[in-house]
Design a protein around this motif. Sequence first.
Motif, PDB file in Angstrom:
ATOM      1  N   ARG A  65      11.893   2.015   3.986  1.00 55.57           N
ATOM      2  CA  ARG A  65      13.065   2.857   3.744  1.00 55.57           C
ATOM      3  C   ARG A  65      12.953   4.215   4.435  1.00 55.57           C
ATOM      4  N   SER A  66      11.788   4.838   4.337  1.00 50.66           N
ATOM      5  CA  SER A  66      11.627   6.203   4.840  1.00 50.66           C
ATOM      6  C   SER A  66      11.248   6.250   6.319  1.00 50.66           C
ATOM      7  N   GLY A  67      10.948   5.097   6.910  1.00 54.81           N
ATOM      8  CA  GLY A  67      10.505   5.086   8.294  1.00 54.81           C
ATOM      9  C   GLY A  67       9.033   5.424   8.438  1.00 54.81           C
ATOM     10  N   LYS A  68       8.310   5.488   7.301  1.00 56.40           N
ATOM     11  CA  LYS A  68       6.892   5.826   7.319  1.00 56.40           C
ATOM     12  C   LYS A  68       6.106   4.773   6.556  1.00 56.40           C
ATOM     13  N   ILE A  69       4.960   4.372   7.125  1.00 57.00           N
ATOM     14  CA  ILE A  69       4.056   3.467   6.422  1.00 57.00           C
ATOM     15  C   ILE A  69       2.629   3.998   6.525  1.00 57.00           C
ATOM     16  N   VAL A  70       1.805   3.564   5.592  1.00 60.34           N
ATOM     17  CA  VAL A  70       0.389   3.929   5.567  1.00 60.34           C
ATOM     18  C   VAL A  70      -0.430   2.649   5.604  1.00 60.34           C
ATOM     19  N   LEU A  71      -1.417   2.586   6.508  1.00 52.42           N
ATOM     20  CA  LEU A  71      -2.341   1.455   6.598  1.00 52.42           C
ATOM     21  C   LEU A  71      -3.688   1.907   6.069  1.00 52.42           C
ATOM     22  N   LYS A  72      -4.252   1.171   5.130  1.00 54.28           N
ATOM     23  CA  LYS A  72      -5.588   1.507   4.635  1.00 54.28           C
ATOM     24  C   LYS A  72      -6.252   0.272   4.065  1.00 54.28           C
ATOM     25  N   ASN A  73      -7.590   0.349   3.882  1.00 55.32           N
ATOM     26  CA  ASN A  73      -8.252  -0.792   3.281  1.00 55.32           C
ATOM     27  C   ASN A  73      -8.053  -0.758   1.773  1.00 55.32           C
ATOM     28  N   SER A  74      -8.191  -1.887   1.146  1.00 56.36           N
ATOM     29  CA  SER A  74      -7.831  -2.039  -0.260  1.00 56.36           C
ATOM     30  C   SER A  74      -8.752  -1.332  -1.235  1.00 56.36           C
ATOM     31  N   PHE A  75      -9.985  -1.069  -0.836  1.00 58.93           N
ATOM     32  CA  PHE A  75     -10.930  -0.525  -1.799  1.00 58.93           C
ATOM     33  C   PHE A  75     -11.451   0.860  -1.439  1.00 58.93           C
ATOM     34  N   GLY A  76     -11.025   1.425  -0.349  1.00 56.70           N
ATOM     35  CA  GLY A  76     -11.576   2.685   0.139  1.00 56.70           C
ATOM     36  C   GLY A  76     -11.369   3.883  -0.769  1.00 56.70           C
ATOM     37  N   SER A  77     -10.329   3.895  -1.552  1.00 56.14           N
ATOM     38  CA  SER A  77     -10.055   5.048  -2.405  1.00 56.14           C
ATOM     39  C   SER A  77     -10.630   4.895  -3.813  1.00 56.14           C
ATOM     40  N   ASN A  78     -11.266   3.783  -4.101  1.00 52.87           N
ATOM     41  CA  ASN A  78     -11.825   3.551  -5.426  1.00 52.87           C
ATOM     42  C   ASN A  78     -13.330   3.312  -5.301  1.00 52.87           C
ATOM     43  N   PHE A  79     -14.132   4.219  -5.819  1.00 54.35           N
ATOM     44  CA  PHE A  79     -15.581   4.163  -5.695  1.00 54.35           C
ATOM     45  C   PHE A  79     -16.160   2.865  -6.254  1.00 54.35           C
ATOM     46  N   PHE A  80     -15.709   2.442  -7.429  1.00 52.67           N
ATOM     47  CA  PHE A  80     -16.254   1.240  -8.050  1.00 52.67           C
ATOM     48  C   PHE A  80     -15.895  -0.021  -7.257  1.00 52.67           C
ATOM     49  N   LYS A  81     -14.675  -0.085  -6.749  1.00 51.69           N
ATOM     50  CA  LYS A  81     -14.295  -1.224  -5.919  1.00 51.69           C
ATOM     51  C   LYS A  81     -15.120  -1.251  -4.643  1.00 51.69           C
ATOM     52  N   SER A  82     -15.399  -0.088  -4.066  1.00 47.51           N
ATOM     53  CA  SER A  82     -16.168  -0.055  -2.812  1.00 47.51           C
ATOM     54  C   SER A  82     -17.611  -0.499  -3.007  1.00 47.51           C
ATOM     55  N   ILE A  83     -18.118  -0.433  -4.228  1.00 50.73           N
ATOM     56  CA  ILE A  83     -19.480  -0.900  -4.508  1.00 50.73           C
ATOM     57  C   ILE A  83     -19.502  -2.393  -4.849  1.00 50.73           C
ATOM     58  N   PHE A  84     -18.552  -2.830  -5.680  1.00 50.56           N
ATOM     59  CA  PHE A  84     -18.615  -4.181  -6.234  1.00 50.56           C
ATOM     60  C   PHE A  84     -17.770  -5.239  -5.513  1.00 50.56           C
ATOM     61  N   LEU A  85     -16.773  -4.850  -4.727  1.00 48.03           N
ATOM     62  CA  LEU A  85     -15.860  -5.853  -4.189  1.00 48.03           C
ATOM     63  C   LEU A  85     -15.901  -6.127  -2.686  1.00 48.03           C
ATOM     64  N   PRO A  86     -16.721  -5.471  -1.874  1.00 47.58           N
ATOM     65  CA  PRO A  86     -16.671  -5.770  -0.437  1.00 47.58           C
ATOM     66  C   PRO A  86     -16.906  -7.236  -0.084  1.00 47.58           C
ATOM     67  N   LEU A  87     -17.816  -7.919  -0.762  1.00 43.55           N
ATOM     68  CA  LEU A  87     -18.038  -9.333  -0.458  1.00 43.55           C
ATOM     69  C   LEU A  87     -16.807 -10.179  -0.744  1.00 43.55           C
ATOM     70  N   TYR A  88     -16.088  -9.853  -1.809  1.00 48.50           N
ATOM     71  CA  TYR A  88     -14.851 -10.568  -2.106  1.00 48.50           C
ATOM     72  C   TYR A  88     -13.827 -10.351  -0.992  1.00 48.50           C
ATOM     73  N   TYR A  89     -13.659  -9.080  -0.570  1.00 53.46           N
ATOM     74  CA  TYR A  89     -12.628  -8.766   0.412  1.00 53.46           C
ATOM     75  C   TYR A  89     -12.924  -9.310   1.808  1.00 53.46           C
ATOM     76  N   ILE A  90     -14.181  -9.565   2.140  1.00 53.89           N
ATOM     77  CA  ILE A  90     -14.452 -10.134   3.459  1.00 53.89           C
ATOM     78  C   ILE A  90     -14.601 -11.655   3.424  1.00 53.89           C
ATOM     79  N   SER A  91     -14.458 -12.252   2.247  1.00 54.41           N
ATOM     80  CA  SER A  91     -14.522 -13.712   2.156  1.00 54.41           C
ATOM     81  C   SER A  91     -13.227 -14.256   1.566  1.00 54.41           C
ATOM     82  N   LEU A  92     -13.164 -14.421   0.263  1.00 53.96           N
ATOM     83  CA  LEU A  92     -11.981 -15.011  -0.381  1.00 53.96           C
ATOM     84  C   LEU A  92     -10.744 -14.122  -0.273  1.00 53.96           C
ATOM     85  N   GLY A  93     -10.927 -12.818  -0.310  1.00 55.10           N
ATOM     86  CA  GLY A  93      -9.793 -11.891  -0.249  1.00 55.10           C
ATOM     87  C   GLY A  93      -9.526 -11.347   1.140  1.00 55.10           C
ATOM     88  N   LYS A  94      -9.936 -12.076   2.176  1.00 53.73           N
ATOM     89  CA  LYS A  94      -9.824 -11.570   3.549  1.00 53.73           C
ATOM     90  C   LYS A  94      -8.382 -11.297   3.973  1.00 53.73           C
TER      91      LYS A  94
END
Length: 104
Positions: A65-94
């Motif tokens: 709508r606004s003509g603007k989008i943001v691209l980012k990885n799914s866990f970069g802004s959450n410390f706990f996700k960045s510790i516990f979920l990288p294996l999920y995101y590069i395999s099943l959640g790719k």
Amino acid sequence: MEIEVTRPKQFADMARDYHLLVDGKEIAVIKRGTTQKITLPEGSKTLKAVIDWCSSPEFNVCDIRSGKIVLKNSFGSNFFKSIFLPLYYISLGKNRYLKIETGI
């Protein structure tokens, strides 16, 4: 349609570029911490961001709508996700490793 694509500085993926696809064809390479203006081809339907074998879900161009989008990885802004979920995101959640969000 012209859109403004922002990729924030996140620790994860700092040495790699994101590739922006429109209807399956690459139209831009987005570097870390940059904002780019991109003209979408007439009649474009979907956007998708890709890095290596991981990607974002397809995003409908009509949802921008606004003509603007943001691209980012799914866990970069959450410390706990960045510790516990990288294996999920590069395999099943790719196909959900990256996110496309509207607005800034």
